[in-house]
Design an enzyme around this catalytic site. Structure first.
Site, PDB file in Angstrom:
ATOM      1  N   ASP A 179     -11.287  10.999  61.558  1.00 46.53           N
ATOM      2  CA  ASP A 179     -12.210   9.912  62.684  1.00 46.53           C
ATOM      3  C   ASP A 179     -13.490  10.485  63.095  1.00 46.53           C
ATOM      4  O   ASP A 179     -14.495  10.113  63.194  1.00 46.53           O
ATOM      5  CB  ASP A 179     -11.171   9.370  63.667  1.00 46.53           C
ATOM      6  CG  ASP A 179     -10.085   8.704  63.287  1.00 46.53           C
ATOM      7  OD1 ASP A 179      -9.834   8.529  61.832  1.00 46.53           O
ATOM      8  OD2 ASP A 179      -9.193   8.248  64.069  1.00 46.53           O
ATOM      9  N   GLU A 206       3.998 -13.731  49.835  1.00 47.17           N
ATOM     10  CA  GLU A 206       3.312 -12.820  50.684  1.00 47.17           C
ATOM     11  C   GLU A 206       4.081 -12.957  52.164  1.00 47.17           C
ATOM     12  O   GLU A 206       4.783 -13.932  52.270  1.00 47.17           O
ATOM     13  CB  GLU A 206       2.005 -13.809  50.867  1.00 47.17           C
ATOM     14  CG  GLU A 206       1.242 -13.928  49.662  1.00 47.17           C
ATOM     15  CD  GLU A 206      -0.039 -14.626  50.048  1.00 47.17           C
ATOM     16  OE1 GLU A 206      -0.516 -15.101  50.914  1.00 47.17           O
ATOM     17  OE2 GLU A 206      -0.401 -15.462  48.791  1.00 47.17           O
ATOM     18  N   LYS A 233       4.080 -13.878  55.886  1.00 52.55           N
ATOM     19  CA  LYS A 233       3.412 -15.023  56.750  1.00 52.55           C
ATOM     20  C   LYS A 233       2.965 -14.282  58.148  1.00 52.55           C
ATOM     21  O   LYS A 233       3.680 -14.000  58.846  1.00 52.55           O
ATOM     22  CB  LYS A 233       4.104 -15.946  56.896  1.00 52.55           C
ATOM     23  CG  LYS A 233       3.428 -17.105  57.554  1.00 52.55           C
ATOM     24  CD  LYS A 233       4.016 -18.552  57.796  1.00 52.55           C
ATOM     25  CE  LYS A 233       3.036 -19.545  58.272  1.00 52.55           C
ATOM     26  NZ  LYS A 233       2.329 -19.197  59.587  1.00 52.55           N
ATOM     27  N   ASP A 292       1.258 -13.506  61.711  1.00 50.78           N
ATOM     28  CA  ASP A 292       1.095 -14.392  62.864  1.00 50.78           C
ATOM     29  C   ASP A 292      -0.321 -14.014  63.461  1.00 50.78           C
ATOM     30  O   ASP A 292      -0.374 -13.040  64.460  1.00 50.78           O
ATOM     31  CB  ASP A 292       2.479 -13.722  63.897  1.00 50.78           C
ATOM     32  CG  ASP A 292       2.548 -14.922  64.652  1.00 50.78           C
ATOM     33  OD1 ASP A 292       2.058 -16.149  64.572  1.00 50.78           O
ATOM     34  OD2 ASP A 292       3.525 -14.636  65.519  1.00 50.78           O
ATOM     35  N   TYR A 348      -6.314  -9.876  56.493  1.00 50.18           N
ATOM     36  CA  TYR A 348      -5.713  -9.772  55.197  1.00 50.18           C
ATOM     37  C   TYR A 348      -6.016 -11.160  54.591  1.00 50.18           C
ATOM     38  O   TYR A 348      -5.888 -12.261  54.918  1.00 50.18           O
ATOM     39  CB  TYR A 348      -4.235  -9.591  55.106  1.00 50.18           C
ATOM     40  CG  TYR A 348      -3.570  -8.325  55.322  1.00 50.18           C
ATOM     41  CD1 TYR A 348      -4.424  -7.185  54.890  1.00 50.18           C
ATOM     42  CD2 TYR A 348      -2.497  -7.901  56.033  1.00 50.18           C
ATOM     43  CE1 TYR A 348      -3.888  -5.845  54.983  1.00 50.18           C
ATOM     44  CE2 TYR A 348      -2.022  -6.541  56.303  1.00 50.18           C
ATOM     45  CZ  TYR A 348      -2.710  -5.682  55.748  1.00 50.18           C
ATOM     46  OH  TYR A 348      -2.337  -4.527  55.935  1.00 50.18           O
ATOM     47  N   LYS A 381       4.113 -19.149  46.698  1.00 50.80           N
ATOM     48  CA  LYS A 381       3.033 -19.910  46.222  1.00 50.80           C
ATOM     49  C   LYS A 381       3.201 -20.077  44.587  1.00 50.80           C
ATOM     50  O   LYS A 381       3.196 -18.887  43.968  1.00 50.80           O
ATOM     51  CB  LYS A 381       1.626 -19.365  46.237  1.00 50.80           C
ATOM     52  CG  LYS A 381       1.467 -19.317  47.991  1.00 50.80           C
ATOM     53  CD  LYS A 381       0.071 -18.691  48.273  1.00 50.80           C
ATOM     54  CE  LYS A 381      -0.384 -18.431  49.650  1.00 50.80           C
ATOM     55  NZ  LYS A 381      -1.319 -17.940  49.851  1.00 50.80           N
ATOM     56  N   LYS A 405      10.365 -19.568  56.698  1.00 51.88           N
ATOM     57  CA  LYS A 405      10.240 -18.957  58.002  1.00 51.88           C
ATOM     58  C   LYS A 405      11.377 -18.011  58.559  1.00 51.88           C
ATOM     59  O   LYS A 405      12.449 -18.634  58.232  1.00 51.88           O
ATOM     60  CB  LYS A 405       9.731 -19.989  59.078  1.00 51.88           C
ATOM     61  CG  LYS A 405       8.281 -20.763  58.948  1.00 51.88           C
ATOM     62  CD  LYS A 405       7.157 -20.270  59.768  1.00 51.88           C
ATOM     63  CE  LYS A 405       7.032 -20.237  61.112  1.00 51.88           C
ATOM     64  NZ  LYS A 405       6.406 -21.427  61.398  1.00 51.88           N
ATOM     65  N   CYS A 408      20.887  -3.637 100.737  1.00 45.41           N
ATOM     66  CA  CYS A 408      21.519  -3.500  99.259  1.00 45.41           C
ATOM     67  C   CYS A 408      22.621  -4.677  99.192  1.00 45.41           C
ATOM     68  O   CYS A 408      23.636  -4.981 100.104  1.00 45.41           O
ATOM     69  CB  CYS A 408      22.124  -2.321  99.504  1.00 45.41           C
ATOM     70  SG  CYS A 408      23.263  -2.076  97.943  1.00 45.41           S
ATOM     71  N   CYS A 442      26.246  -2.600  99.118  1.00 41.49           N
ATOM     72  CA  CYS A 442      26.712  -2.029 100.470  1.00 41.49           C
ATOM     73  C   CYS A 442      26.017  -2.619 101.517  1.00 41.49           C
ATOM     74  O   CYS A 442      26.399  -1.701 102.793  1.00 41.49           O
ATOM     75  CB  CYS A 442      26.764  -0.300 100.152  1.00 41.49           C
ATOM     76  SG  CYS A 442      24.983   0.283 100.270  1.00 41.49           S
ATOM     77  N   CYS A 490      18.139   0.819  97.028  1.00 42.77           N
ATOM     78  CA  CYS A 490      19.247   0.978  97.988  1.00 42.77           C
ATOM     79  C   CYS A 490      19.016   2.632  98.306  1.00 42.77           C
ATOM     80  O   CYS A 490      19.220   3.487  97.556  1.00 42.77           O
ATOM     81  CB  CYS A 490      20.614   0.843  97.541  1.00 42.77           C
ATOM     82  SG  CYS A 490      21.964   1.289  98.482  1.00 42.77           S
ATOM     83  N   CYS A 510      26.984   4.171  98.438  1.00 42.70           N
ATOM     84  CA  CYS A 510      26.772   2.872  97.953  1.00 42.70           C
ATOM     85  C   CYS A 510      27.784   2.587  96.808  1.00 42.70           C
ATOM     86  O   CYS A 510      27.775   3.450  95.653  1.00 42.70           O
ATOM     87  CB  CYS A 510      25.518   2.577  97.433  1.00 42.70           C
ATOM     88  SG  CYS A 510      25.357   0.982  96.673  1.00 42.70           S
TER      89      CYS A 510
HETATM   90  N1  5U1 Z   1       0.100 -15.413  53.561  1.00 43.95           N
HETATM   91  C1  5U1 Z   1      -0.472 -16.671  53.594  1.00 43.95           C
HETATM   92  N2  5U1 Z   1      -0.612 -17.084  54.902  1.00 43.95           N
HETATM   93  N3  5U1 Z   1      -1.334 -18.477  54.582  1.00 43.95           N
HETATM   94  C2  5U1 Z   1      -1.616 -19.335  55.288  1.00 43.95           C
HETATM   95  N4  5U1 Z   1      -0.747 -17.223  52.808  1.00 43.95           N
HETATM   96  C3  5U1 Z   1      -1.270 -18.503  53.188  1.00 43.95           C
HETATM   97  N5  5U1 Z   1      -1.890 -19.567  52.581  1.00 43.95           N
HETATM   98  C4  5U1 Z   1      -2.324 -20.624  53.269  1.00 43.95           C
HETATM   99  C5  5U1 Z   1      -2.255 -20.617  54.827  1.00 43.95           C
HETATM  100  C6  5U1 Z   1      -2.503 -21.611  55.400  1.00 43.95           C
HETATM  101  O1  5U1 Z   1      -2.745 -21.803  52.741  1.00 43.95           O
HETATM  102  C7  5U1 Z   1      -2.976 -21.512  51.327  1.00 43.95           C
HETATM  103  C8  5U1 Z   1      -1.656 -22.125  50.657  1.00 43.95           C
HETATM  104  C9  5U1 Z   1      -3.941 -22.729  51.067  1.00 43.95           C
END
Ligand code: 5U1
Length: 690
Positions: A33, A114, A116, A118, A227, A307, A331, A425, A428, A443, A449
């Site tokens: 780094d 893939e 999913k 968050d 990603y 997919k 999910k 407490c 006690c 306490c 106690c």
């Molecule tokens: N990993 C992933 N998340 N995600 C969200 N793939 C993916 N594909 C998406 C969405 C909304 O939409 C495509 C199927 C069009």
């Protein structure tokens, strides 16, 4: 010969872009780094001196620019879709059947699988290979222009790799998820807590908050990642407005998975867990595999996305409303749920700490029913702004104890009441007090106690201390309640007859306990010290104290300064030890125990005589063959230092199952990572066979 600033800037662009790509896309950092920082600082310095050399695609642009007044709107050339969900295999199978019926086929379908993520869906637009615009999904048709903020994300290239017209056309939109890695999220919240600022409930909120910053300099500090999961609009010429299938076919594969690999080759990160599955029958195993890995992943996910891989079939299947028919989010069970705090009770721990515990309306979350959650202390209650009767978000992830994440203020009941800490407490009735600088109320009665007495005896008998066979928590509670014992010393004068009068205790179990107590008399000095239950003196510290002082008498006589010479002992721990031995009733108990119990003499170690001296280890994750504490004690026996956090000074990280942010940090710092097996081999090499 001096280099012209222009050519040096060019050289620096190439080097920094290359290092970014190696680090973020290929996951193979090649320089430390510090070297990266030096190059970046050099570039910033040249650009400050020669502003004419500062270009829009300079890697220095990743530090953020002028703050905006508001976000402008962006109309997506192709709508940004969302996904339909399924939560079980039956519904996933129904999804597959629907698609096969529609395609009039009974043949297996291959799937691009893939995780999913968050995070937040974004669309990145490249024109002639240069990053020009980024937008949020918004309502799918119109999103917000977050170009300035996306520019600061280190893993997103400002320029595509490859050759225009050969590897990519004039317009390429890449879609994917911006997210905040777990370690960065934890770090951000730690800093926020220290500054008394609002913390984010989860990495998704933190990512969203960071992307919605009008000042991109703030975003730049947030360590966001990206990603890619697909393509958006792709055009032959900047003026194209209609999506041409020919252009797509000319530049990109007819497999969704291969397209992701092509996007990766253009320099954008692709999730390393993405797989091409030959048939729908492999999807469940993928789901289970990712579910098992979930805690170990350095980013938060809430399921998998499956997919249909063949683009021609995707086209045939088409869309319903805003979601494609050819993709589904499978999910995981929710880790967060809503419930109601029905009351708050106060528990007294071994050290007198009074801990508020929320009694919840039972709720199924993260695979189990949860009805309690610790609230830690008053600061935590203030931070949450919690009242009794509030509706809260409860989170249970992996094996971690359930936590209240936040209060849903919109649902606050009119009769919601404040949480009031007890003035005395709850066990006690003695005085309670908060030490300076501490958030915890305690306490003050110590072993007078009942609750503390019970906890102290449970600790003394626990597996890591004297491991008294046959003495469970419930039995300790009964023995104290029946006034048969009030300190660990009393355990040793219990008779079989007394024990057998307790609930569910027959003659045999009473005999077992008496035998267990006889065996427990033979111990080690380290266990003896640990068993005393001195605040913040864990197993490792106890072992270090024993090794340093060799005898109980010298430990008892040690002052704070001397104590601080011991590994792991700082000002606070030293103060706790001194205070413990200052209390006359503690001293009486220690002396009585020392008369009853015995341990072998410790021989002082010669410096440099232990094989792992000077080596610092950190243990993380779940070890399957031994407890973490056992591993720690074994490493310490060989002279190693075992620390709780990873830093540049760490020599080895031992990563068990579900290792999380410490593993990521160790990898980032280039610390050597050992598996549990490798650690066991190392121990074995030095004569410790587990
Ligand atoms: N990993 C992933 N998340 N995600 C969200 N793939 C993916 N594909 C998406 C969405 C909304 O939409 C495509 C199927 C069009």
């Amino acid at each position: 010969m001096t280099t012209m600033p222009q050519s040096r800037v060019h050289e620096l662009h190439q080097l920094i872009n290359q290092y970014n790509h190696q680090y973020y896309v290929l996951d193979e950092p090649t320089v430390p780094d510090a070297e990266y920082d030096r190059l970046m600082n050099e570039l910033i310095a040249i650009e400050a001196k020669h502003p004419e050399l500062k270009s829009i695609d300079s890697p220095s642009q990743k530090v953020g620019g002028q703050a905006l007044k508001s976000f402008s709107q962006v109309t997506h050339q192709l709508p940004m879709l969302s996904l339909d969900n399924v939560f079980d295999l039956a519904d996933f199978n129904a999804f597959v059947k629907r698609n096969k019926d529609r395609l009039l086929t009974s043949k297996s379908l291959s799937f691009c699988a893939e995780p999913k993520l968050d995070g937040l869906a974004v669309s990145l637009r490249y024109e002639k290979g240069m990053f020009v615009q980024a937008a949020t999904r918004g309502d799918g048709s119109v999103g917000e222009n977050i170009t300035q903020n996306i520019r600061t994300i280190k893993s997103i290239p400002l320029k595509l790799q490859g050759v225009l017209g050969k590897d990519y056309p004039e317009i390429v939109e890449v879609r994917g998820e911006v997210f905040m890695p777990k370690a960065s999220f934890e770090q951000l919240n730690e800093q926020a807590k220290k500054r008394n600022e609002k913390v984010f409930a989860n990495p998704r909120n933190a990512a969203a908050g960071s992307l919605r910053q009008l000042d991109s300099k703030v975003t730049a500090k947030r360590n966001l990642a990206f990603y890619a999961y697909g393509l958006g609009f792709v055009g032959e010429s900047i003026t194209d407005t209609e999506q041409s299938t020919d252009v797509l076919a000319q530049y990109f594969s007819n497999s969704h998975y291969q397209r992701l690999c092509q996007i990766k080759a253009l320099g954008l990160p692709m999730c390393p867990e993405v797989r091409l599955l030959a048939s729908e029958h492999d999807c469940e195993a993928f789901y289970q595999d990712i579910l098992t890995k979930r805690e170990q992943l350095s980013y938060e996910i809430d399921g998998t996305v499956l997919k249909v891989d063949d683009i021609a079939l995707q086209k045939k299947l088409g869309f319903v409303a805003r979601a494609p028919r050819w993709a589904i989010a499978f999910k995981f069970p929710a880790q967060e749920e809503l419930t109601v705090v029905e009351g708050v009770e106060f528990q007294v721990g071994r050290t007198g700490a009074i801990t508020p515990v929320a009694r919840l309306k039972p709720v199924f979350v993260g695979g189990v029913t949860v009805s309690n959650a610790t609230l830690h202390n008053q600061d935590e209650i203030n931070r949450l702004g919690l009242k009794v009767s509030d509706t809260v978000i409860i989170r249970r992830a992996g094996d971690v104890i359930p936590q209240i994440v936040s209060v849903v203020l919109d649902k606050r009941a009119e009769n919601a009441t404040n949480i009031v800490f007890p003035a005395t407490c709850p066990v006690c009735d003695s005085k309670v007090a908060k030490a300076e600088g501490e958030a915890v109320l305690r306490c003050t009665a110590g072993l007078f106690c009942g609750a503390q007495r019970k906890e102290a005896i449970k600790h003394f008998a626990s597996r890591k201390a004297h491991d008294v066979d046959g003495l469970g928590d419930k039995l300790v509670e009964q023995l104290v309640d029946e006034k048969l014992i009030s300190t660990p010393v009393d355990l040793f004068s219990l008779t079989e007859i007394q024990i057998s009068t307790m609930e569910r205790m027959g003659k045999k179990s009473a005999q077992n306990l008496v035998n267990g107590l006889i065996q427990a008399k033979e111990t080690t000095l380290a266990k003896f010290i640990y068993g005393l239950g001195i605040r913040e003196v864990g197993e490792a510290t106890a072992a270090n104290l024993a090794q340093h002082f060799l005898t109980l008498d010298s430990l008892k006589a040690a002052d704070s300064e001397t104590l601080q010479q011991v590994d792991d002992v700082g000002v606070i721990v030293a103060k706790n030890i001194v205070n413990f031995f200052k209390e006359s009733h503690n001293l009486t108990i220690v002396e009585q125990l020392a008369d009853i119990m015995s341990w072998p003499e410790i021989v002082a170690k010669e410096a440099g005589s232990l094989p792992l001296e000077e080596q610092t280890f950190v243990l993380t994750g779940t070890l399957s063959q031994m407890g973490r504490n056992e591993a720690k004690a074994a490493l310490q026996l060989l002279g190693a230092k075992v620390s709780g956090s990873v830093s540049k000074k760490t020599h080895y990280l031992v990563a068990g199952e579900k290792a999380g942010s410490k593993l990521t940090k160790a990898q980032d710092l280039g610390v050597k990572v050992l598996t549990e097996e490798e650690m066991l081999t190392l121990l074995k090499q030095h004569g410790i066979d587990v």
